[in-house]
Design a protein around this motif. Structure first.
Motif, PDB file in Angstrom:
ATOM      1  N   LYS A 172      41.907  -1.619 -34.758  1.00 39.08           N
ATOM      2  CA  LYS A 172      40.801  -2.092 -34.650  1.00 39.08           C
ATOM      3  C   LYS A 172      40.176  -0.764 -35.405  1.00 39.08           C
ATOM      4  CE  LYS A 172      40.113  -5.319 -31.243  1.00 39.08           C
ATOM      5  NZ  LYS A 172      39.712  -6.423 -31.969  1.00 39.08           N
ATOM      6  N   SER A 174      40.606   0.378 -38.752  1.00 41.53           N
ATOM      7  CA  SER A 174      39.139   0.042 -39.637  1.00 41.53           C
ATOM      8  C   SER A 174      38.349  -0.311 -39.414  1.00 41.53           C
ATOM      9  CB  SER A 174      40.125  -1.116 -40.973  1.00 41.53           C
ATOM     10  OG  SER A 174      39.762  -1.007 -41.650  1.00 41.53           O
ATOM     11  N   GLU A 175      37.856  -1.215 -38.490  1.00 42.90           N
ATOM     12  CA  GLU A 175      36.696  -2.027 -38.491  1.00 42.90           C
ATOM     13  C   GLU A 175      35.992  -0.670 -37.900  1.00 42.90           C
ATOM     14  OE1 GLU A 175      37.280  -5.261 -34.877  1.00 42.90           O
ATOM     15  OE2 GLU A 175      38.227  -5.155 -35.953  1.00 42.90           O
ATOM     16  N   SER A 178      32.423   3.574 -40.773  1.00 48.02           N
ATOM     17  CA  SER A 178      31.660   3.270 -41.088  1.00 48.02           C
ATOM     18  C   SER A 178      30.820   4.397 -41.690  1.00 48.02           C
ATOM     19  CB  SER A 178      30.190   2.656 -40.699  1.00 48.02           C
ATOM     20  OG  SER A 178      30.361   3.893 -39.238  1.00 48.02           O
ATOM     21  N   GLU A 222      39.749   0.221 -48.454  1.00 48.66           N
ATOM     22  CA  GLU A 222      38.797   1.208 -47.221  1.00 48.66           C
ATOM     23  C   GLU A 222      38.487   3.069 -47.991  1.00 48.66           C
ATOM     24  OE1 GLU A 222      41.586  -0.291 -45.921  1.00 48.66           O
ATOM     25  OE2 GLU A 222      41.118  -1.247 -43.975  1.00 48.66           O
TER      26      GLU A 222
END
Lengths: 339, 339
Positions: A172, A174-175, A178, A222
């Motif tokens: 999780k 990467s998600e 921000s 990313e």
């Protein structure tokens, strides 16, 4: 003025009380006013049981601190019912630990003390006692009403590393990343390096997420889509470099060229940190209105009450707390003069 | 019998030729028959340009090796058109590099040589030359028709670490892990530790994927649902422990209690490996019918031709290749005797 540093007792069933007593014996000459916050009775119990040559002096309020001789550890007593049961997860111990932290934080918020060094608490014990916090960091953030961030610092190896994500499953990470999140982390880090470490224009390194920092977008997106554009935009306001391939960065000791490093996930920071600073590493909470440090270990229930706990990290945490408290007060004085 | 070790030249526009020449100067007393495979002309060019005190002796086939004096480096010449252009990505250099590796592998497959130490090649250069391989590892797997695996070994720090996933984006690591994949990795690792390192019942550590190895399933599910059941099942056939929290594992140097460690993803292995073994680390390809090692660095185009490349890792790679070739031959002899 000499800064006042509060040492919170942590979970009495772990090694916290022992390491505070051992650390105090080696820190008597520190140019700070040290005061433990917790249970006088349990401090006395641990002291006797481990036969530690430290005198204790109970006080009811911080203004009594000056009457305590330097050879004795002042204990600001917290009322409670708990008794030490080594190695056990107990609600009464969790409650005492949190009350000690709460009192220490309130004293700092009222500017009666300047820094807190926290001995470890146990997550389950505080949950059992009905406290709805994960640990020190979120509890202190709540009491201070601030957005905070952890920093792992080892002055000896010159590694200071912060985390973009903390206790997040690897899949999780990467998600959770921000532009806004990374900007906030860098801003907090930058401010803390200026204010607490006295560094005028902090140099910050940012690590990539993927192997080889994606090799130009071949191994994950990313770096190209999130990190590079974000860093480019922020480069106007901060002295930034990255995203670095994490393995080469630590292998070549590039962190020595920066005042701090921002890692993308827990183990990317904590593997190198624990390798470089296994007994001397310190955790800091950035973003609070006061200084807070802690040793880089937990309650260690398995060795509690045995007298074999190592106080090195707690000593480093206290020394760093003093250094930061002094730097912060100097910065406050400067800003008052300027204003 | 003395093992024959082939040193492939790698990309002539990088540092490979230089480090082979420098390493040979320090390895003359090694109890092995060393033979470089590549371009005689370009070896001579590098030797002259860097003024290295190493005599060269061209041979056309390995059976001429015994006629070369120990003071000279034998070069098994590969026909080609390439000329050195330091720091450039060129198809002709990529082609020469791959032809050298192909020849070396065929000689090992025919049992005329016993080990290969490969100087680095450049991915783009070999792609330009039309070779459909990512690098040495998949090319050698193809030539040998074997399933292979990389191992990073540093004999000095006692860290040997293999990867469950290699060049996979971090966000995809979890979905790439499977019971079957982990079982295959452990089997290959176990076999190699027995055969090549001569360890009777190898002890293998397996790392967790998530922070704190998920803290019992709180931070991610892979430990509880995939790793623990898989390790439990495999524990009947192998001496396994895990899943370990990676930060504490490396911090407490627990890898010293094991013959090898299986990491779940690239940086989990390569951050600690590069920290412990920055100039002495060696890569191995496990699962081939011959020994293959390589230094832990790339072509280093930025310093090519300058004479400042460090040969330490290539020396370690050659020493380890000899050790493994000897252990493997001893194991073959034992199995022949038993059969």
């Amino acid at each position: 003025m000499t800064p006042t540093i509060l040492l919170t007792q942590g979970d009495i069933n772990g090694i916290g009380t022992e390491i505070i007593l051992k650390a105090f014996a080696k820190l008597r000459r520190l140019k700070a006013r040290l005061c433990a916050v917790g249970s006088m009775r349990e401090f006395e119990f641990h002291r006797k049981r481990l036969d530690l040559p430290v005198a204790l002096a109970e006080i009811a309020a911080l203004d009594e601190l000056d009457s305590v001789p330097r050879s004795a550890l002042a204990i600001l007593n917290v009322k409670h019912e708990a008794k030490t049961k080594f190695g056990q997860v107990r609600a009464d111990a969790g409650d005492l630990a949190m009350k000690s932290v709460e009192l220490a934080a309130r004293l700092c918020l009222r500017d009666e003390a300047h820094a807190i060094v926290t001995a470890p608490i146990h997550k389950e014990a505080i949950a059992k006692a009905g406290w709805a916090f994960e640990g020190h960091t979120d509890f202190l953030a709540h009491l201070s009403n601030r957005r905070v961030q952890m920093l792992f610092a080892d002055e000896r190896s010159q590694l200071r590393v912060a985390l973009a994500t903390v206790h997040v499953p690897l899949a999780k990470v990467s998600e959770r990343l921000s532009t806004q999140g990374i900007e906030e982390k860098i801003q907090t880090l930058h401010d803390a390096l200026r204010r607490d470490f006295g560094i005028k224009t902090p140099r910050i390194a940012v690590l990539g997420l993927n192997p080889h920092a994606s090799d130009g977008g071949i191994i994950g997106r990313e770096e190209e889509e999130l990190l590079k554009p974000t860093l480019k935009r922020l480069a106007r306001r901060f002295r930034l470099k990255g995203p670095f391939a994490a393995d080469g960065f630590f292998g070549a000791k590039l962190y020595r060229n920066f005042d701090a490093t921002l890692a993308m996930y827990h183990d990317q920071a904590l593997i190198p940190f624990k390798m470089l600073a296994f007994e001397t590493g310190v955790n800091l909470t950035l973003g609070l209105p006061f200084v807070r440090t802690s040793p880089d270990h937990g309650v260690a229930f398995d060795i509690a009450g045995k007298g074999i706990a190592n106080e090195s990290s707690f000593i480093e945490a206290t020394k760093l707390a003093l250094k930061l408290a002094i730097a912060r007060r100097a910065a406050q004085t400067r800003s008052r003069v300027l204003a």
